[in-house]
Design a protein around this motif. Structure first.
Motif, PDB file in Angstrom:
ATOM      1  N   LEU A 302       7.442  -1.108   9.671  1.00  0.00           N
ATOM      2  CA  LEU A 302       8.347  -0.368   8.795  1.00  0.00           C
ATOM      3  C   LEU A 302       8.624  -1.274   7.611  1.00  0.00           C
ATOM      4  O   LEU A 302       9.044  -2.421   7.792  1.00  0.00           O
ATOM      5  CB  LEU A 302       9.650  -0.039   9.534  1.00  0.00           C
ATOM      6  CG  LEU A 302      10.775   0.599   8.715  1.00  0.00           C
ATOM      7  CD1 LEU A 302      10.418   2.035   8.328  1.00  0.00           C
ATOM      8  CD2 LEU A 302      12.084   0.565   9.510  1.00  0.00           C
ATOM      9  N   PHE A 303       8.359  -0.785   6.378  1.00  0.00           N
ATOM     10  CA  PHE A 303       8.569  -1.645   5.212  1.00  0.00           C
ATOM     11  C   PHE A 303       8.844  -0.794   3.985  1.00  0.00           C
ATOM     12  O   PHE A 303       8.601   0.423   3.972  1.00  0.00           O
ATOM     13  CB  PHE A 303       7.352  -2.556   4.963  1.00  0.00           C
ATOM     14  CG  PHE A 303       6.072  -1.822   4.640  1.00  0.00           C
ATOM     15  CD1 PHE A 303       5.665  -1.650   3.334  1.00  0.00           C
ATOM     16  CD2 PHE A 303       5.280  -1.322   5.657  1.00  0.00           C
ATOM     17  CE1 PHE A 303       4.481  -0.986   3.035  1.00  0.00           C
ATOM     18  CE2 PHE A 303       4.089  -0.664   5.377  1.00  0.00           C
ATOM     19  CZ  PHE A 303       3.692  -0.495   4.061  1.00  0.00           C
ATOM     20  N   SER A 304       9.389  -1.442   2.947  1.00  0.00           N
ATOM     21  CA  SER A 304       9.656  -0.742   1.691  1.00  0.00           C
ATOM     22  C   SER A 304       8.752  -1.302   0.604  1.00  0.00           C
ATOM     23  O   SER A 304       8.455  -2.493   0.576  1.00  0.00           O
ATOM     24  CB  SER A 304      11.127  -0.886   1.284  1.00  0.00           C
ATOM     25  OG  SER A 304      11.436  -2.224   0.978  1.00  0.00           O
ATOM     26  N   GLN A 305       8.329  -0.431  -0.296  1.00  0.00           N
ATOM     27  CA  GLN A 305       7.452  -0.816  -1.400  1.00  0.00           C
ATOM     28  C   GLN A 305       7.606   0.181  -2.531  1.00  0.00           C
ATOM     29  O   GLN A 305       7.470   1.387  -2.329  1.00  0.00           O
ATOM     30  CB  GLN A 305       5.992  -0.847  -0.938  1.00  0.00           C
ATOM     31  CG  GLN A 305       4.992  -1.144  -2.056  1.00  0.00           C
ATOM     32  CD  GLN A 305       3.562  -1.082  -1.536  1.00  0.00           C
ATOM     33  OE1 GLN A 305       3.218  -1.764  -0.596  1.00  0.00           O
ATOM     34  NE2 GLN A 305       2.740  -0.261  -2.148  1.00  0.00           N
ATOM     35  N   ALA A 306       7.942  -0.328  -3.723  1.00  0.00           N
ATOM     36  CA  ALA A 306       8.029   0.491  -4.935  1.00  0.00           C
ATOM     37  C   ALA A 306       8.929   1.704  -4.750  1.00  0.00           C
ATOM     38  O   ALA A 306       8.618   2.803  -5.201  1.00  0.00           O
ATOM     39  CB  ALA A 306       6.627   0.938  -5.364  1.00  0.00           C
ATOM     40  N   GLY A 307      10.075   1.520  -4.077  1.00  0.00           N
ATOM     41  CA  GLY A 307      11.020   2.616  -3.915  1.00  0.00           C
ATOM     42  C   GLY A 307      10.662   3.603  -2.819  1.00  0.00           C
ATOM     43  O   GLY A 307      11.281   4.661  -2.719  1.00  0.00           O
ATOM     44  N   LEU A 308       9.679   3.281  -1.983  1.00  0.00           N
ATOM     45  CA  LEU A 308       9.294   4.132  -0.858  1.00  0.00           C
ATOM     46  C   LEU A 308       9.544   3.393   0.455  1.00  0.00           C
ATOM     47  O   LEU A 308       9.367   2.177   0.543  1.00  0.00           O
ATOM     48  CB  LEU A 308       7.820   4.517  -0.940  1.00  0.00           C
ATOM     49  CG  LEU A 308       7.370   5.346  -2.147  1.00  0.00           C
ATOM     50  CD1 LEU A 308       5.869   5.576  -2.084  1.00  0.00           C
ATOM     51  CD2 LEU A 308       8.109   6.666  -2.196  1.00  0.00           C
ATOM     52  N   ILE A 309       9.938   4.138   1.482  1.00  0.00           N
ATOM     53  CA  ILE A 309      10.073   3.601   2.832  1.00  0.00           C
ATOM     54  C   ILE A 309       8.856   4.052   3.625  1.00  0.00           C
ATOM     55  O   ILE A 309       8.640   5.248   3.814  1.00  0.00           O
ATOM     56  CB  ILE A 309      11.365   4.091   3.505  1.00  0.00           C
ATOM     57  CG1 ILE A 309      12.593   3.591   2.728  1.00  0.00           C
ATOM     58  CG2 ILE A 309      11.430   3.641   4.955  1.00  0.00           C
ATOM     59  CD1 ILE A 309      13.895   4.174   3.220  1.00  0.00           C
ATOM     60  N   HIS A 310       8.049   3.104   4.054  1.00  0.00           N
ATOM     61  CA  HIS A 310       6.818   3.396   4.787  1.00  0.00           C
ATOM     62  C   HIS A 310       6.987   3.096   6.267  1.00  0.00           C
ATOM     63  O   HIS A 310       7.572   2.070   6.640  1.00  0.00           O
ATOM     64  CB  HIS A 310       5.653   2.548   4.261  1.00  0.00           C
ATOM     65  CG  HIS A 310       5.148   2.956   2.924  1.00  0.00           C
ATOM     66  ND1 HIS A 310       4.230   3.975   2.746  1.00  0.00           N
ATOM     67  CD2 HIS A 310       5.434   2.492   1.690  1.00  0.00           C
ATOM     68  CE1 HIS A 310       3.954   4.103   1.465  1.00  0.00           C
ATOM     69  NE2 HIS A 310       4.696   3.218   0.796  1.00  0.00           N
ATOM     70  N   LEU A 311       6.441   3.969   7.098  1.00  0.00           N
ATOM     71  CA  LEU A 311       6.362   3.737   8.531  1.00  0.00           C
ATOM     72  C   LEU A 311       4.926   3.967   8.980  1.00  0.00           C
ATOM     73  O   LEU A 311       4.363   5.048   8.758  1.00  0.00           O
ATOM     74  CB  LEU A 311       7.304   4.669   9.299  1.00  0.00           C
ATOM     75  CG  LEU A 311       7.174   4.623  10.825  1.00  0.00           C
ATOM     76  CD1 LEU A 311       7.642   3.272  11.370  1.00  0.00           C
ATOM     77  CD2 LEU A 311       7.948   5.767  11.471  1.00  0.00           C
ATOM     78  N   TYR A 312       4.322   2.943   9.576  1.00  0.00           N
ATOM     79  CA  TYR A 312       2.999   3.065  10.189  1.00  0.00           C
ATOM     80  C   TYR A 312       3.155   2.773  11.680  1.00  0.00           C
ATOM     81  O   TYR A 312       3.724   1.744  12.068  1.00  0.00           O
ATOM     82  CB  TYR A 312       2.012   2.061   9.599  1.00  0.00           C
ATOM     83  CG  TYR A 312       1.491   2.425   8.233  1.00  0.00           C
ATOM     84  CD1 TYR A 312       0.317   3.159   8.081  1.00  0.00           C
ATOM     85  CD2 TYR A 312       2.161   2.017   7.092  1.00  0.00           C
ATOM     86  CE1 TYR A 312      -0.179   3.483   6.821  1.00  0.00           C
ATOM     87  CE2 TYR A 312       1.684   2.336   5.822  1.00  0.00           C
ATOM     88  CZ  TYR A 312       0.511   3.063   5.703  1.00  0.00           C
ATOM     89  OH  TYR A 312       0.037   3.374   4.454  1.00  0.00           O
TER      90      TYR A 312
END
Length: 383
Positions: A302-312
């Motif tokens: 779970l991480f954030s990048q460029a204003g997005l919250i990503h979940l893989y």
């Protein structure tokens, strides 16, 4: 399962800076700095203006596509532009780019009065979609000054490097004198604002060489030092020789312009590299997930990048193999009154991906609902 920083964002930001500086630099030069030279070389400036417009337009449009692609559904482009703060700023940027191009083509009257607010508005869309805009406080206004005086100086140098071949001596000298006078003030203010912004983002001097942000900033600073050195040569050596007619051509100005292009490219990578977290920052920016449910294990990030919250997430058996399928999951992110939710199904075998738009910068509470278990995380989100 590692998900490194996506360089697409950096390339797009660098392209955007190049486009805006070419477009506005040519516009400022033609209206206020090198009027006579611009009239003598209208097509050269037109190539600069149209090229800058296309670069900025393309970077903005592809940036919207890239964000919605990361969200997993490019049909969301219209919703992203119309329903999010960042999308609204990008939509405003597209309108301002069109208006500035129209001014350059002579579509509107009162050009010299209308141009400055449109140019300022365009720079504001860069500021409020950057680290400075997300940080708030004085940073957005320092960034705006940094960009504005940078365009006046560096943008006009780019324009001068394009129009000087074939321009009459008198017209060239008028442009050089005006640019030299403006350049000294602009360089001082650009340096002051840049120092303030760098210090507020680095926090500690050691972050200048210990973090990816600081290392890229060091490359930018080295290029800026070269640009300032060449500019000093032009002011103290070239200009007096031109006035005495003991020099021909502006080859050193062309060198200065080439170095400025390098600074703009590196600036795009600096602007999309996350600054180091503030001292004592409690919430992480990346969380490794490894959770056992029965005889199965959910593994991911779970991480954030460029204003997005990503979940893989991957669902694997006890031997670490992907399962052929997986159950429906749910992810929820909230900060204050802002809530984002997504229902997840595997996109390949038992692999999941979710990307949520985070309008606010700061710590978000993220909940992942697995069968029979709920995971909760605090995630620091910044642009």
């Amino acid at each position: 399962m590692s998900h490194e920083h996506d360089n697409t964002q950096s390339v797009l930001r660098a392209t955007l800076y190049l486009g805006v500086f070419l477009l506005l630099g040519a516009g400022v030069f033609a209206r206020y700095v090198g009027l006579e030279a611009a009239r003598a070389q209208p097509w050269r400036l037109w190539y600069l203006i149209s090229g800058g417009f296309l670069l900025a337009l393309g970077a903005t449009l592809y940036g919207v596509y890239h964000v919605t692609w990361m969200l997993g559904d490019t049909s969301l482009m219209a919703s992203y532009l119309l329903e999010t703060r960042q999308g609204n700023l990008l939509l405003l940027r597209l309108g301002l780019l069109t208006g500035l191009l129209g001014l350059s083509m002579g579509w509107f009257r009162l050009d010299r009065w209308v141009y400055p607010p449109l140019a300022l508005g365009l720079l504001l869309t860069l500021t409020f979609t950057s680290h400075a805009g997300a940080a708030g406080g004085l940073q957005p206004w320092a960034d705006l000054l940094h960009l504005g005086f940078g365009v006046v100086w560096a943008g006009c140098v780019l324009a001068l490097a394009v129009v000087w071949p074939g321009t009459r001596y008198e017209a060239l000298m008028r442009a050089l004198r005006r640019l030299s006078a403006l350049g000294l003030l602009a360089v001082i203010l650009v340096a002051l604002m840049g120092t303030y912004l760098s210090w507020t983002r680095l926090g500690e001097l050691s972050n200048l060489w210990n973090t990816p942000y600081g290392q890229r900033l060091l490359i930018k600073l080295a290029l800026v030092a070269l640009v300032v050195g060449v500019a000093a040569v032009n002011r103290l050596w070239l200009l007096p020789r031109l006035q005495a007619k003991r020099a021909r051509g502006l080859q050193t100005v062309s060198l200065e312009a080439a170095l400025i292009l390098g600074v703009l490219v590196v600036s795009g990578f600096v602007a999309t590299t996350e600054p180091p977290p503030p001292p004592g920052q409690a919430a992480p920016r990346l969380v490794n997930i490894s959770e056992t449910v029965g005889n199965q294990r959910y593994v991911g990030q779970l991480f954030s990048q460029a204003g997005l919250i990503h979940l893989y997430l991957d669902l694997r058996d006890t031997e670490g193999n992907l399962l052929e399928g997986g159950p429906a999951l749910k992810v929820r992110a909230e900060r204050g009154t802002e809530v984002r939710e997504d229902a997840l199904v595997p996109f390949y075998k038992s692999q999941y991906h979710s990307a949520l738009i985070a309008e606010q910068q700061g710590v978000w509470e993220v909940t992942v609902e697995l069968p029979g278990k709920t995971l909760r995380f605090a995630l620091d989100v910044r642009r």
